[in-house]
Design an enzyme around this catalytic site. Structure first.
Site, mmCIF file in Angstrom:
data_model
loop_
_atom_site.group_PDB
_atom_site.id
_atom_site.type_symbol
_atom_site.label_atom_id
_atom_site.label_comp_id
_atom_site.label_asym_id
_atom_site.label_seq_id
_atom_site.Cartn_x
_atom_site.Cartn_y
_atom_site.Cartn_z
ATOM 1 N N SER A 1 -13.426 7.511 12.132
ATOM 2 C CA SER A 1 -12.464 6.575 11.529
ATOM 3 C C SER A 1 -13.025 5.162 11.389
ATOM 4 O O SER A 1 -12.309 4.170 11.552
ATOM 5 C CB SER A 1 -11.154 6.536 12.337
ATOM 6 O OG SER A 1 -10.568 7.815 12.409
ATOM 7 N N ASP B 1 -9.992 10.373 1.210
ATOM 8 C CA ASP B 1 -11.024 9.418 0.799
ATOM 9 C C ASP B 1 -11.248 9.443 -0.709
ATOM 10 O O ASP B 1 -11.659 8.437 -1.297
ATOM 11 C CB ASP B 1 -12.345 9.706 1.520
ATOM 12 C CG ASP B 1 -12.384 9.116 2.923
ATOM 13 O OD1 ASP B 1 -11.671 8.124 3.158
ATOM 14 O OD2 ASP B 1 -13.112 9.643 3.776
ATOM 15 N N CYS C 1 8.582 14.101 -5.678
ATOM 16 C CA CYS C 1 8.422 15.511 -5.301
ATOM 17 C C CYS C 1 9.642 15.986 -4.506
ATOM 18 O O CYS C 1 10.720 16.137 -5.070
ATOM 19 C CB CYS C 1 7.117 15.715 -4.537
ATOM 20 S SG CYS C 1 6.608 17.458 -4.462
ATOM 21 N N HIS D 1 3.570 13.430 -8.686
ATOM 22 C CA HIS D 1 3.083 12.437 -7.724
ATOM 23 C C HIS D 1 2.415 11.272 -8.452
ATOM 24 O O HIS D 1 1.195 11.247 -8.615
ATOM 25 C CB HIS D 1 2.082 13.083 -6.760
ATOM 26 C CG HIS D 1 2.704 14.018 -5.780
ATOM 27 N ND1 HIS D 1 3.124 13.621 -4.526
ATOM 28 C CD2 HIS D 1 2.996 15.346 -5.871
ATOM 29 C CE1 HIS D 1 3.642 14.657 -3.878
ATOM 30 N NE2 HIS D 1 3.578 15.718 -4.676
ATOM 31 N N GLU E 1 1.758 8.414 -7.402
ATOM 32 C CA GLU E 1 0.893 7.610 -6.525
ATOM 33 C C GLU E 1 -0.577 7.961 -6.668
ATOM 34 O O GLU E 1 -1.454 7.163 -6.305
ATOM 35 C CB GLU E 1 1.327 7.765 -5.055
ATOM 36 C CG GLU E 1 1.058 9.111 -4.412
ATOM 37 C CD GLU E 1 2.193 10.116 -4.576
ATOM 38 O OE1 GLU E 1 2.291 11.047 -3.751
ATOM 39 O OE2 GLU E 1 2.978 9.976 -5.534
#
Length: 551
Positions: A14, A71, A382, A508, A510
């Protein structure tokens, strides 16, 4: 000849390899180079599609329907490229391909081994990213150096430089230089050990990107360079960014990482760097004219990566409107216990995102009822659209126990049902309605006002849909179906005209929002929230004015 940058990570997980890789890709694009991004993940799952958000964070869906690592969301948001399934491979996919080749007899009776067969397959998927239309391929290796799962990938990228030429490859290692408060100093030993593990494998890093809380002194930089066998200018400081992740590219530029990459790879076609649009973006972020609060009511709200693209898209829309977005992460199951009034009062907008499973669904329904009845701007995505339909069916149409067959197979009013194409599907992985699908928007709707065009393409990830047997009843009760599949069979967007801004989409959005180009639905949602805040301020002033004064 295509150049390759390999990004590895050490010391701890991380560290932000994905964000750093995306930032490098963006900066190189700003220098006129053609960049492709790739992520190689060391887990055995074929893809993250069936993994829990608590384990993996959000599943990022590409146009071609690939379910990928989050990612890749950074890659698409920071760079201009459209990614595809070649941009994300897992150990599971690599081994599956090798085993299928063995079953077809392609290895001619040889003993199939990690070296050379698995490593050759890894090299093949890396090489496939190159071509005449790309200058630089950036490949991020998931996991942490020292993990057994990453070894085949590290061995493959070691071999890759022998095949492609060392001058065409650059190894970048992201590491941690921790600050010890008790000693009041940065410690370089973890970085030395991490690089030592890489060198044991046969990889000598060309560049070290050092994550740190405090600035790295010249002495510490020289020490890292000496013990890790790199040039001092190749030790790049990457301090933690408390303000915004969008500062990372500028930080790397300040440390001249782009110049170092251009020099080491001999990228003679690279032009001068123009970061003006990015600087303007950060200026708007630092100098907001508005401040609004948005409640994101989800099943996995306590895990910040579960709705990563949602949060980023809200920020993009905020920057578009010079607004600072305060996001309230609300567990939908908490609303079931404590009530929507207690948890949602004071927010200027409510967003209900996607999810799977019955837990917390009733909390989402209650949140939507609160938004609808209180005229709070509402955006459903959704499952958020499906629960908006359930709420409207129960509380406006009077359809008692209306539900989705996903959660109640015996509901008397299945307003949400399984897609026809899903009826005989047994496997879970990679079998949903996935990827970019076209829709047609209805005139005089908030959707067409946002997009400014009639035809759109958006990414999907679902098995259930609105039940068309109830379409007329819902329309008669005031819910509009303003986005439909080209054949009119699937409902893609629902709206309520009598509400200031109530829009819910099956897709979606986004996944198609970028910092410099906010998604139109998010843009209009935030505009509605800003208007809501202005309205509340006006009402508060009026209320104060009307109070009687003491005689």
């Amino acid at each position: 000849m295509t150049k390759h940058i390999f990004v590895t990570g050490g010391v701890v997980s991380s560290l932000g390899k994905g964000l750093t890789s995306a930032s490098i890709g963006m900066v190189l694009e700003r220098r006129g180079l053609r960049v492709r991004m790739q992520k190689l993940d060391p887990y055995i799952n074929v893809d993250p599609g069936t993994m829990s958000p608590y384990q993996h964070g959000e599943v990022y869906v590409l146009d071609d329907g690939s379910e990928t690592d989050l990612d890749l969301g950074h890659y698409e948001r920071f760079t201009s490229g459209k990614l595809n399934r070649d941009c994300n491979y897992t150990t599971g996919q690599i081994y599956l391909s090798v085993i299928e080749k063995e079953r077809r007899g392609q290895f001619l009776g040889k003993t199939v081994q990690v070296i050379p067969h698995v490593t050759n397959e890894i090299k093949r998927v890396i090489k496939r990213m190159g071509g005449d239309d790309v200058d630089v391929v950036i490949t991020e290796i998931g996991g942490t150096v020292g993990d057994i799962e990453s070894l085949p990938f590290l061995e493959a990228i070691r071999q890759f430089s022998l095949d492609a030429g060392r001058e065409n490859c650059l190894y970048m290692h992201l590491t941690l230089v921790p600050y010890l408060k008790a000693a009041d100093e940065l410690k370089t030993k973890p970085t030395q050990h991490s690089v030592g593990q890489l060198r044991e494998i046969g990889i000598q890093p060309d560049v070290l990107v050092c994550r740190c809380e405090q600035s790295i002194s010249r002495d510490d930089r020289d020490k890292i360079a000496l013990f890790c066998n790199v040039e001092p200018e190749a030790v790049i400081e990457e301090k933690d960014k408390d303000f915004s992740i969008y500062e990372v590219p500028l930080s790397l530029v300040d440390n001249k990482l782009d110049e170092l990459i251009v020099k080491k790879l001999g990228l003679t076609s690279a032009g001068s760097l123009d970061m003006t649009p990015w600087n303007d973006l950060l200026h708007r972020l630092r100098n907001p004219r508005h401040e609004i609060s948005i409640a994101v009511v989800g099943k996995y709200a306590e895990h910040k990566d579960a709705y990563k693209s949602i949060y980023e898209s809200l920020d993009h829309a905020g920057m578009h409107h010079d607004a600072q977005i305060r996001i309230g992460r609300i567990q939908s199951s908490d609303i079931e216990r404590e009530g929507a009034e207690r948890l949602l009062s004071g927010f200027h907008g409510i967003l209900v995102p996607g999810g799977f499973g019955e837990r917390g669904v009733e909390g989402k329904v209650q949140a939507i009822q609160f938004a609808r009845e209180r005229n709070v701007p509402f955006f459903g995505i959704c499952l958020g659209m499906q629960t908006a339909v359930i709420e409207y069916g129960r509380n406006v149409l009077g359809l008692e126990k209306a539900h989705s067959t996903e959660f109640d197979k015996d509901t008397p009013h299945p307003v949400i049902c399984l897609l026809d194409e899903q009826q005989n599907v047994i496997d879970l992985g990679g079998t949903m309605r996935l990827g970019s699908q076209p829709s047609r928007l209805v005139a005089d709707s908030k959707a067409i006002q946002a997009y400014g065009r009639e035809e759109i393409d958006e990414r999907h990830r679902h098995r259930y849909e609105f039940n068309n047997e109830y379409r007329k009843a819902f329309e008669d009760a005031g819910m509009r179906f303003t986005g439909l599949s080209p054949d009119g069979g699937l409902v893609e967007i629902v709206e309520i005209d009598s509400h200031p801004w109530f829009v819910a989409a099956q897709f979606h959005p986004e996944f198609k929002s970028k910092p410099l180009k906010s998604h139109p639905l998010f843009t209009d949602f935030i505009e509605a929230a800003i208007n809501r805040r202005k309205q509340r301020v006006t009402e508060e002033i009026a209320s104060e004015t009307e109070k009687p004064t003491a005689s």
